[in-house]
Design a protein around this motif. Structure first.
Motif, PDB file in Angstrom:
ATOM      1  N   PRO A  86       1.098  -1.226  -0.097  1.00  0.00           N
ATOM      2  CA  PRO A  86      -0.015  -0.059  -0.104  1.00  0.00           C
ATOM      3  C   PRO A  86       1.011   1.045   0.090  1.00  0.00           C
ATOM      4  N   GLU A  87       1.925   1.285   0.682  1.00  0.00           N
ATOM      5  CA  GLU A  87       2.802   2.289   0.728  1.00  0.00           C
ATOM      6  C   GLU A  87       3.283   2.568  -0.808  1.00  0.00           C
ATOM      7  N   LEU A  88       3.720   1.606  -1.344  1.00  0.00           N
ATOM      8  CA  LEU A  88       4.043   1.815  -2.858  1.00  0.00           C
ATOM      9  C   LEU A  88       3.054   2.310  -3.704  1.00  0.00           C
ATOM     10  N   SER A  89       1.879   1.873  -3.606  1.00  0.00           N
ATOM     11  CA  SER A  89       0.899   2.212  -4.090  1.00  0.00           C
ATOM     12  C   SER A  89       0.527   3.762  -4.140  1.00  0.00           C
ATOM     13  N   GLY A  90       0.581   4.148  -2.973  1.00  0.00           N
ATOM     14  CA  GLY A  90       0.447   5.483  -2.426  1.00  0.00           C
ATOM     15  C   GLY A  90       1.403   6.572  -3.227  1.00  0.00           C
ATOM     16  N   ALA A  91       2.709   6.052  -3.136  1.00  0.00           N
ATOM     17  CA  ALA A  91       3.705   6.759  -3.584  1.00  0.00           C
ATOM     18  C   ALA A  91       3.673   7.092  -5.160  1.00  0.00           C
ATOM     19  N   LEU A  92       3.074   5.885  -5.705  1.00  0.00           N
ATOM     20  CA  LEU A  92       2.735   6.214  -7.217  1.00  0.00           C
ATOM     21  C   LEU A  92       1.647   7.089  -7.602  1.00  0.00           C
ATOM     22  N   ARG A  93       0.677   7.079  -6.584  1.00  0.00           N
ATOM     23  CA  ARG A  93      -0.521   7.881  -6.934  1.00  0.00           C
ATOM     24  C   ARG A  93      -0.216   9.124  -6.705  1.00  0.00           C
ATOM     25  N   ARG A  94       0.745   9.656  -5.462  1.00  0.00           N
ATOM     26  CA  ARG A  94       1.316  10.883  -5.450  1.00  0.00           C
ATOM     27  C   ARG A  94       2.158  11.486  -6.870  1.00  0.00           C
ATOM     28  N   HIS A  95       3.010  10.398  -6.996  1.00  0.00           N
ATOM     29  CA  HIS A  95       3.829  10.681  -8.175  1.00  0.00           C
ATOM     30  C   HIS A  95       3.055  11.364  -9.471  1.00  0.00           C
ATOM     31  N   ASN A  96       2.018  10.464  -9.715  1.00  0.00           N
ATOM     32  CA  ASN A  96       1.037  10.471 -10.943  1.00  0.00           C
ATOM     33  C   ASN A  96       0.346  11.753 -10.862  1.00  0.00           C
ATOM     34  N   GLU A  97       0.080  12.189  -9.491  1.00  0.00           N
ATOM     35  CA  GLU A  97      -0.847  13.521  -9.717  1.00  0.00           C
ATOM     36  C   GLU A  97       0.145  14.608  -9.900  1.00  0.00           C
ATOM     37  N   GLN A  98       1.385  14.457  -9.434  1.00  0.00           N
ATOM     38  CA  GLN A  98       2.307  15.637  -9.806  1.00  0.00           C
ATOM     39  C   GLN A  98       2.860  15.695 -11.068  1.00  0.00           C
ATOM     40  N   PHE A  99       3.095  14.444 -11.719  1.00  0.00           N
ATOM     41  CA  PHE A  99       3.763  14.412 -12.949  1.00  0.00           C
ATOM     42  C   PHE A  99       2.774  13.530 -14.054  1.00  0.00           C
ATOM     43  N   PRO A 100       1.689  14.085 -14.379  1.00  0.00           N
ATOM     44  CA  PRO A 100       0.669  13.299 -15.236  1.00  0.00           C
ATOM     45  C   PRO A 100       1.291  12.705 -16.584  1.00  0.00           C
TER      46      PRO A 100
END
Length: 207
Positions: A86-100
């Motif tokens: 879940p930590e990894l999934s959250g990190a990816l979500r944050r990255h994707n929101e910042q760098f679509p």
């Protein structure tokens, strides 16, 4: 680390990831995204105390990576499933929101078993199973069917030894036996879970 007695297998827990759609990216984009993936995996493990001497040399997949974790009471499999993934999934979500424009979505696997080491690196059935599960068409379809940044598949062995028991933080009904692969002539099953969408799957489901 290279096992001094290469004829003897050693036990490891494998957590691996593979990028969705990497072949559609340019080499320059792949270079950036490889860095994003390696950093996200390392930071997600380190956030829960898995780093340094816990980990062998990484197995680089080009568009992904497999981390082999040495057995330790500090790093139970339940920690990977209920915290690290879940930590990894959250990190990816944050990255994707910042760098679509450089969004990353991953297929992930957790498996455990025996591995060998030689002067060239790691090899053995543990890696064969992990890679085959990661590359399964049904897992790729599961990722396409969700907007989540990550889908997880766990091996049948891991499901029955850990997930099935319903430890804290592990929602058993959210794992479905969607994946079937073959290692040589031996069929192997994988159980699919979407950390950001803890749905309840009907059982049994067709592969």
């Amino acid at each position: 680390m290279v096992n001094a007695h290469t004829r003897h297998p050693v036990y490891r827990i494998a957590i691996g990831v593979d990028m969705e759609g990497s072949t559609s990216r340019s080499n320059r984009e792949k270079s950036v995204l490889r860095g994003v993936v390696h950093q996200a995996v390392a930071e997600s493990l380190a956030a829960h105390g898995v780093h340094g001497d816990d980990i062998d040399r990484l197995v680089d997949l080009g568009d992904g990576v497999i981390v082999l974790i040495r057995p330790s009471d500090r790093v139970p499999k339940t920690l990977l499933l209920e915290s690290v993934v879940p930590e990894l999934s959250g990190a990816l979500r944050r990255h994707n929101e910042q760098f679509p424009n450089l969004a990353v979505r991953l297929r992930a696997v957790v498996h455990a078993g025996e591995v060998h080491f030689d002067e060239h690196g790691q090899f053995g059935e543990l890696l064969d199973v992990a890679c085959r599960l990661l590359d399964a068409p049904r897992l790729k379809l599961a990722l396409r069917e969700t907007s989540a940044p990550l889908v997880l598949v766990v091996s049948d062995d891991l499901y029955w030894s850990v997930v099935h028991h319903g430890y804290d933080g592990i929602a058993v009904p959210s794992y479905a036996p969607l994946v079937n692969v073959r290692i040589g002539s031996v069929p192997r099953q994988g159980w699919v879970h979407v950390p950001d969408e803890p749905r309840a799957w009907p059982h049994p489901l067709p592969s």
